[in-house]
Structures are given as C-alpha cells and as structure tokens.
Design a protein around this motif. Structure first.
Motif, short mmCIF file in Angstrom:
data_model
loop_
_atom_site.label_atom_id
_atom_site.label_comp_id
_atom_site.label_asym_id
_atom_site.label_seq_id
_atom_site.Cartn_x
_atom_site.Cartn_y
_atom_site.Cartn_z
N GLU A 163 81.20 36.73 38.69
CA GLU A 163 82.22 37.18 38.11
C GLU A 163 82.20 38.42 37.50
O GLU A 163 83.18 39.29 37.70
CB GLU A 163 82.70 35.95 36.83
N ASP A 164 81.15 38.92 36.92
CA ASP A 164 80.61 39.98 36.33
C ASP A 164 80.98 41.14 37.51
O ASP A 164 81.37 42.31 37.31
CB ASP A 164 79.46 40.31 35.81
N TRP A 215 76.81 32.02 38.73
CA TRP A 215 78.43 32.26 38.67
C TRP A 215 78.90 33.27 37.80
O TRP A 215 79.89 33.79 38.16
CB TRP A 215 78.83 30.74 38.29
N THR A 216 78.43 33.40 36.77
CA THR A 216 78.83 34.42 35.83
C THR A 216 78.36 35.71 36.32
O THR A 216 79.30 36.48 35.93
CB THR A 216 78.30 34.37 34.22
N ASP A 257 73.94 31.11 28.69
CA ASP A 257 75.24 30.97 29.01
C ASP A 257 75.56 31.94 30.31
O ASP A 257 76.81 31.99 30.54
CB ASP A 257 76.14 31.35 27.77
N ASN A 258 74.25 32.41 30.88
CA ASN A 258 74.56 33.15 32.19
C ASN A 258 74.40 32.46 33.19
O ASN A 258 73.49 31.51 33.12
CB ASN A 258 74.20 34.62 31.99
N SER A 259 74.66 32.77 34.41
CA SER A 259 74.18 32.03 35.55
C SER A 259 74.71 32.71 36.79
O SER A 259 75.17 33.98 36.63
CB SER A 259 74.90 30.68 35.78
#
Length: 436
Positions: free
Chosen positions: A238-239, A234-235, A230-232
């Motif tokens: 954001e992190d 894009w994530t 569920d990470n990419s």
C-alpha cells in the motif's frame, strides 16, 4: 539409536549445519556459510582450493562423507562414498547462510529441497549469483511430500519467508520425530502457511527452531501477548502504491532480489498507478521463472542483448529511454550497481532501501552506502521488513507444536528462548552430539 550432531550456526545468524545420524543414514541440514565475516573479498580465491580454504577458515564444516575425494583427503576427512552409511543433505531455503556451501559438496551427493527452491537455485546459477558452482545432484520435493533414505524419513513442510520456496522439515526415525523450522515469518503475504507448519509438526519429540529476532536485546518471551509491529508485506504494498501516485519522477527500489513474490505483487498493483517496472536482469529472470505472465522491462543501461533464456523476447529499456520518461518507471537496482545513480540522480524522486544489501551497520558497506545517498542528495527511505518471526510468534509456534525438547539456534542469544509448553530446552555447543 538416533544422534544429533551440531556443527555450526548455534550462536550466530548463519551457517546452520546439523546432522541426524541413525544406524543406516546421515541427514544433514542446512549447508550455508558460517562465520561469513571471515571471508574477505580483497583476498584472491585460489583455484581448485576454494572448498579446502573455506573449511580451514571455518566457513564450511569438517564433515565426513560430503566432499570430493581430493578435498576430503587433504582435509583428513572421508570423502563422499567412503562412509558406511548413506549421506544426504536437505536445504530449507535459498539464503546464503543456509545454502551457500552447496557448490563445495561432492557432485553426486544427493541434495533435497522444495521444488520452488530448486527452480530458484538453478536460476541463481544461470545468472551467476551462486558461490563457486551449481550442485549437480539437486532433487526437488513437493510440499508435504516425503522421501526416505535408509531409515530416515523426511517430509518437506512449507513455511512463509522472504524468499520463494522456503520450507522446514519433519524428520522421522525409529526413535522419534524431529521438526526443523528453517527461517519463517508471520508478517508476509501468507501467515497461514507458517501457522500450518506448526499444526503439521504438532507433537514432535524434538524441535530445532531459528531465533533471529531474540538476538539484539533483552526479551521476556513468556510475558509476550502479541507481536510489536504494525507493518507487513501488505502495508508495504500500500505504501508503494501511495509513493507511485505522489512522486513525479523515477522511484528506485533496492529490493532483495530473491523475494520474488514482493516484486510480482508490486508489478500488478503499480500497473494501476501507471507505473511500469524496469528490472535488472537477475531480478527479471527470477520473476520470469515463477510469474512468466508478468509484464516488466529489463534495464540494460547501454542496451545490448539478454543472455538468459527466460528473458528472450522481453523488452529492454536503456538509460536514455528511462530518463526520457522517468515518471513512468520504478527501477529495481542491486547495490552492486549503485554507481548507476550518478547518471540517474536528476530524475529520481525517491529511493527505497527495501531489504536489499547492505542490510545493516554490521556490514562495512552500510555506512558507505548511506554516505553515497547523501552525496547524491537523494530523498531516501529505509523500509525493509526483515524475514523472521517476532519473538511472540516464535514462542507461539513452539507452544503449538509442544515438543518434548526444544533446541533454539540461529541466534546471538538463544538462551532467551522460553516456552512453558516444553519439557526441556537444550543449548548445544559446536561439535556436541545429543542422542534421542
């Protein structure tokens, strides 16, 4: 007749070298280092014997028609220009296991790569980050453009990977079509590019695919119904924005510096958080090559002059200046400069290990690296994403292309690759030749 000869990179994550040979030409892809763990940096490199020693070590392959005369003849091989067929090399992307051997090739041997890869390759030479030397005869290809050598046609097809310029190839001869994926992923900024690769290569007779993510555990590929992450990119972005807002001191990232787009996007996003990027010279040069409009500062701990043309006029920040306003900055730092942390540790809030070396515990430096972070007492997070498609996407890409014959390699366990959309799966041995 078209023959495929498999030299290396079959049951390892590295050193993929395959030759497509027809009546008139030989196309070789890629040309990186195989069995790189045999290289010991404690052993002195012998001047003018680099290529010969790497071939004898098994890091480079014994191939006719690609080396300079003095090297080839000492190895008992035909040199470039001594074969009765045109020989050329195509390179999928700028990772050492796919391009590390280019400096050993005969200087006039044609080497084709994507235009973006050619830009990065040159800058790697400028910044002294190439093995041996920069190859002289690099010929850029635009995405979706084709070149023809003898009776072999090659089309450059872009993929998304964690390095700028990555591509696969569609190779056509009078006997059929072969597609080669190179390395690719679906969790980057551009999954649509990897999806388009499958669409453009649909119906290939043969498909050679990477299989990195089926290397480390048991995988039942036919039962997979979706990716397990569920990470990419894009994530991760954001992190990073959250860290920039939450942390009061300096944030240090150990990023793989050829993943240029990641840094580019962070520069823009974190500007909104009041953070400026301080990049080490090599990373700064690579960003400037592709995103000259980006604002960043170049970190030179003791100050001094920059000797890279693309960095002329860029602002330099010293250690003293950075420490005086640590909360303003995010510092990019390669592992080779990790001792700089001894002087910076008191102003560091967070250290992020973000796909930079050392990558994993297979690297002898990995435990030393984390031991050092503990000695320094730093707050650190390992947040790398990797650059390779999950097993689900590997299978989905094959299913979409639906080749008659599938050849998985670049994996410790290629026998796990399964698809019910192919007629046959072949697991070749090193040195084996297969005829279309």
């Amino acid at each position: 007749m078209t023959n495929l000869k498999f030299y290396s990179g079959l049951r390892e994550i590295g050193g993929t070298v395959v030759a497509v040979e027809t009546d008139k030409a030989i196309c070789i892809f890629d040309f990186g280092y195989a069995h790189a763990d045999r290289i010991d940096d404690k052993v002195k490199v012998r001047k003018d014997k680099e290529t010969i020693d790497l071939v004898r070590l098994g890091v480079l392959d014994r191939v006719d028609g690609i080396y300079e005369e003095k090297d080839a003849h000492e190895l008992g091989l035909k040199a470039y220009g001594e074969t009765d067929k045109e020989v050329f090399v195509i390179i999928s992307h700028m990772h050492i296991d796919h391009m590390g051997g280019l400096g050993s090739l005969a200087s006039k041997l044609p080497v084709y790569m994507s235009r973006e890869s050619a830009v990065l390759y040159h800058e790697l030479g400028v910044m002294g980050e190439l093995e041996l030397r920069e190859h002289e005869n690099v010929l850029p290809i635009d995405y979706d453009a084709s070149i023809t050598v003898g009776d072999i046609k090659v089309t450059c097809v872009q993929v998304d990977h964690d390095v700028v310029g990555a591509c696969g190839f569609l190779i056509e001869t009078t006997d059929g079509k072969l597609c080669y994926t190179g390395d690719y992923r679906y969790h980057g900024y551009h999954p649509e590019i990897s999806k388009a690769f499958a669409e453009k290569c649909k119906g290939a007779d043969y498909m050679i695919t990477e299989g990195v993510t089926i290397s480390f555990g048991d995988v039942d590929m036919l039962s997979l119904e979706g990716p397990l992450r569920d990470n990419s990119e894009w994530t991760l972005l954001e992190d990073m924005k959250a860290h920039a807002k939450e942390e009061s001191g300096l944030i240090v990232i150990n990023n793989y510096n050829r993943n240029v787009e990641r840094v580019h996007r962070m520069i823009g996003a974190l500007k909104e958080c009041g953070r400026a990027f301080a990049l080490e010279p090599a990373q700064a040069d690579y960003v400037a090559a592709f995103y000259p409009e980006d604002y960043f500062e170049v970190y030179l701990p003791e100050g001094g002059e920059l000797n890279a043309p693309l960095l002329n006029g860029r602002k330099v920040v010293t250690r003293k200046e950075l420490m005086a306003d640590a909360g303003k900055y995010i510092l990019q730092q390669d592992y080779k400069n990790v001792y700089e942390l001894f002087d910076l540790k008191d102003c560091i809030s967070l250290y992020l290990h973000m796909d930079g070396a050392p990558l994993g515990d297979y690297d002898p430096s990995f435990k030393k690296f984390y031991a050092l972070l503990d000695v320094l007492g730093l707050n650190y997070i390992k947040c790398g994403l990797g650059g390779h498609a999950e097993p689900y996407y590997l299978r989905r890409t094959v299913d979409e292309i639906a080749p008659k014959t599938l050849i998985p390699l670049h994996s410790f366990r290629p026998e796990q690759f399964k698809s019910d959309k192919v007629e046959k799966i072949i697991l070749p041995q090193e040195g084996e030749t297969i005829s279309f």
